[in-house]
Write a protein that holds these residues in place. Structure first.
Motif, mmCIF file in Angstrom:
data_model
loop_
_atom_site.group_PDB
_atom_site.id
_atom_site.type_symbol
_atom_site.label_atom_id
_atom_site.label_comp_id
_atom_site.label_asym_id
_atom_site.label_seq_id
_atom_site.Cartn_x
_atom_site.Cartn_y
_atom_site.Cartn_z
ATOM 1 N N TYR A 1 0.820 -1.258 -0.073
ATOM 2 C CA TYR A 1 0.034 0.070 -0.088
ATOM 3 C C TYR A 1 0.914 1.194 -0.084
ATOM 4 O O TYR A 1 0.364 2.443 0.500
ATOM 5 C CB TYR A 1 -0.833 0.192 1.241
ATOM 6 C CG TYR A 1 -1.488 -1.197 1.474
ATOM 7 C CD1 TYR A 1 -2.530 -1.816 0.487
ATOM 8 C CD2 TYR A 1 -1.664 -1.882 2.841
ATOM 9 C CE1 TYR A 1 -2.960 -3.219 0.815
ATOM 10 C CE2 TYR A 1 -1.975 -3.178 3.081
ATOM 11 C CZ TYR A 1 -2.790 -3.682 2.150
ATOM 12 O OH TYR A 1 -3.376 -4.912 2.281
ATOM 13 N N LEU A 2 1.962 1.040 -0.377
ATOM 14 C CA LEU A 2 2.828 2.356 -0.542
ATOM 15 C C LEU A 2 2.829 2.918 -1.831
ATOM 16 O O LEU A 2 3.182 2.259 -2.751
ATOM 17 C CB LEU A 2 4.312 2.018 -0.065
ATOM 18 C CG LEU A 2 5.493 3.189 0.240
ATOM 19 C CD1 LEU A 2 4.962 4.244 1.303
ATOM 20 C CD2 LEU A 2 6.631 2.836 0.230
ATOM 21 N N SER B 1 -0.695 10.288 0.333
ATOM 22 C CA SER B 1 -1.029 8.872 0.653
ATOM 23 C C SER B 1 0.153 8.208 1.653
ATOM 24 O O SER B 1 -0.430 7.614 2.479
ATOM 25 C CB SER B 1 -1.037 8.017 -0.628
ATOM 26 O OG SER B 1 0.214 7.950 -1.201
ATOM 27 N N THR B 2 1.238 8.586 1.494
ATOM 28 C CA THR B 2 2.374 8.100 2.406
ATOM 29 C C THR B 2 1.907 8.758 3.737
ATOM 30 O O THR B 2 2.152 8.316 4.931
ATOM 31 C CB THR B 2 3.629 8.310 1.904
ATOM 32 O OG1 THR B 2 3.950 7.968 0.564
ATOM 33 C CG2 THR B 2 4.919 7.693 3.070
ATOM 34 N N LEU C 1 -0.332 6.935 5.902
ATOM 35 C CA LEU C 1 0.038 5.624 6.143
ATOM 36 C C LEU C 1 0.642 6.024 7.616
ATOM 37 O O LEU C 1 0.461 5.262 8.585
ATOM 38 C CB LEU C 1 1.102 5.081 5.651
ATOM 39 C CG LEU C 1 0.564 4.324 4.209
ATOM 40 C CD1 LEU C 1 1.438 3.723 3.243
ATOM 41 C CD2 LEU C 1 -0.468 3.300 4.614
ATOM 42 N N ASN D 1 -1.896 6.714 10.238
ATOM 43 C CA ASN D 1 -2.404 5.566 10.673
ATOM 44 C C ASN D 1 -1.566 4.829 11.932
ATOM 45 O O ASN D 1 -1.828 4.604 12.980
ATOM 46 C CB ASN D 1 -2.713 4.615 9.770
ATOM 47 C CG ASN D 1 -3.872 4.626 8.863
ATOM 48 O OD1 ASN D 1 -4.679 5.493 9.216
ATOM 49 N ND2 ASN D 1 -3.977 4.201 7.507
ATOM 50 N N SER E 1 1.329 -1.201 12.517
ATOM 51 C CA SER E 1 0.127 -0.459 12.011
ATOM 52 C C SER E 1 -0.519 -1.020 10.512
ATOM 53 O O SER E 1 -1.694 -1.340 10.395
ATOM 54 C CB SER E 1 0.216 0.937 11.817
ATOM 55 O OG SER E 1 1.287 1.214 11.003
ATOM 56 N N THR E 2 0.459 -1.022 9.608
ATOM 57 C CA THR E 2 -0.266 -1.650 8.152
ATOM 58 C C THR E 2 1.072 -2.459 7.777
ATOM 59 O O THR E 2 2.232 -2.615 8.388
ATOM 60 C CB THR E 2 -0.441 -0.776 7.112
ATOM 61 O OG1 THR E 2 0.749 0.112 7.299
ATOM 62 C CG2 THR E 2 -1.833 -0.106 7.414
ATOM 63 N N ILE F 1 4.990 -1.517 8.256
ATOM 64 C CA ILE F 1 5.008 -0.361 8.925
ATOM 65 C C ILE F 1 4.714 -0.639 10.400
ATOM 66 O O ILE F 1 3.797 -1.041 11.027
ATOM 67 C CB ILE F 1 4.109 0.940 8.593
ATOM 68 C CG1 ILE F 1 4.188 1.112 7.080
ATOM 69 C CG2 ILE F 1 4.263 2.259 9.409
ATOM 70 C CD1 ILE F 1 3.580 2.049 6.395
#
Lengths: 195, 195
Positions: A75-76, A82-83, A86, A89, A101-102, A105
């Motif tokens: 998802y990067l 968008s980063t 992340l 989040n 977290s994702t 990450i």
């Protein structure tokens, strides 16, 4: 493994900033987001042998460290916004111990001191500074860790701490570059050697 | 003068995109915004001897060319969003002839063909391509113009057109890099030579 540790002196440590204001209210988080881009992105690929460690030291505190692991990342995307989402989040987590977290990450409450103490003893530590030795003349092992700062220099205390680890002090050229540009130049230099 | 021409194949040619959607609705304008950052920013300075020419070829058309002149630039910040706003402002102009939108930023209806035809004959044209000669072994004059593409390769027609000008075909290393990373690497390579 190539590892880039970047200190964000004013970077937000809580998730209450706006994605419209990454360069302002998020404490120049934009600088760190571009570092992520420079560290990981190839033209149609993500570098799997790279790790980025962002040390966020801004308000409200306490410090938060975000670790991004190339081999696990999903998802990067290359754009800042968008980063930024992340990272926001990640900052919503409690960060007891180190929490994911994702994919790829992780967030923790580690300080710069903690991050240095936890480094694998086998890695070569490099401090990028204008007055260092030219990187092009210096042999480096595969496992190498570069320490950089955001739009501000390392504080005297941070520099003292780092120098206790006896890093190589290297420079990338005659000009003073943004941290993300430094990472791009380092990646290119190391790419040329790994052929 | 260092000049970077970047073709944005899908990049918006009207100002009706959202700054929240630079990587989507604006046709990967984020790529071009990072090229601007890489071309101009030093740690606490803007490169005055650099010009960037962005050729926007996306919808709704017709083509728009944005030229950024380092020696005249003001109000440029490193983050994508604020630079996106400057480009959007430029796209609000009619672009009859070449119009200035903000200091150092000009907009026109020039095509890639027009841009090439208008280049100063004294400049050395360089096409960055993976199979080129290594830039590190190649002497370049002070006035040099690099042609790059966004997230897509040059089309066969664009490449044919460019090759008619007999550019040097150079490569930056063994990997394929994003356009903005290419610009950072080129700047560093040329910085090292101008000492």
């Amino acid at each position: 493994m190539r590892r880039f540790i970047v200190i964000g002196h004013k970077a937000a440590t809580a998730a209450d900033f706006k994605l419209d204001d990454l360069a302002g209210g998020a404490g120049r988080l934009d600088v760190l987001l571009r570092c992520i881009n420079s560290a990981f992105f190839l033209s149609h690929d993500i570098r799997r042998d790279v790790e980025v460690v962002l040390i966020l030291q801004g308000p409200p505190g306490p410090v938060r460290t975000i670790r991004l692991v190339g081999s696990e990342l999903r998802y990067l995307n290359p754009d800042e916004r968008s980063t930024g989402a992340l990272i926001r989040n990640a900052l919503m987590r409690d960060a007891k111990g180190e929490e994911r977290s994702t994919p790829g990450i992780y967030v923790s409450a580690r300080s710069f001191q903690d991050v240095l103490a936890l480094l694998d003893k086998g890695t070569e530590l490099v401090y990028l500074r204008e007055d260092g030795q030219d990187i092009r003349g210096v042999e480096l092992p595969k496992d190498v860790t570069f320490v950089l700062s955001d739009h501000m220099d390392l504080s005297p205390d941070e520099e003292d701490l780092l120098l206790q680890y006896g890093p190589r002090v290297l420079t990338l050229g005659p000009m003073s570059y943004h941290a993300d540009h430094c990472i791009t130049i380092v990646n290119n230099e190391l790419d040329r050697r790994s052929l």
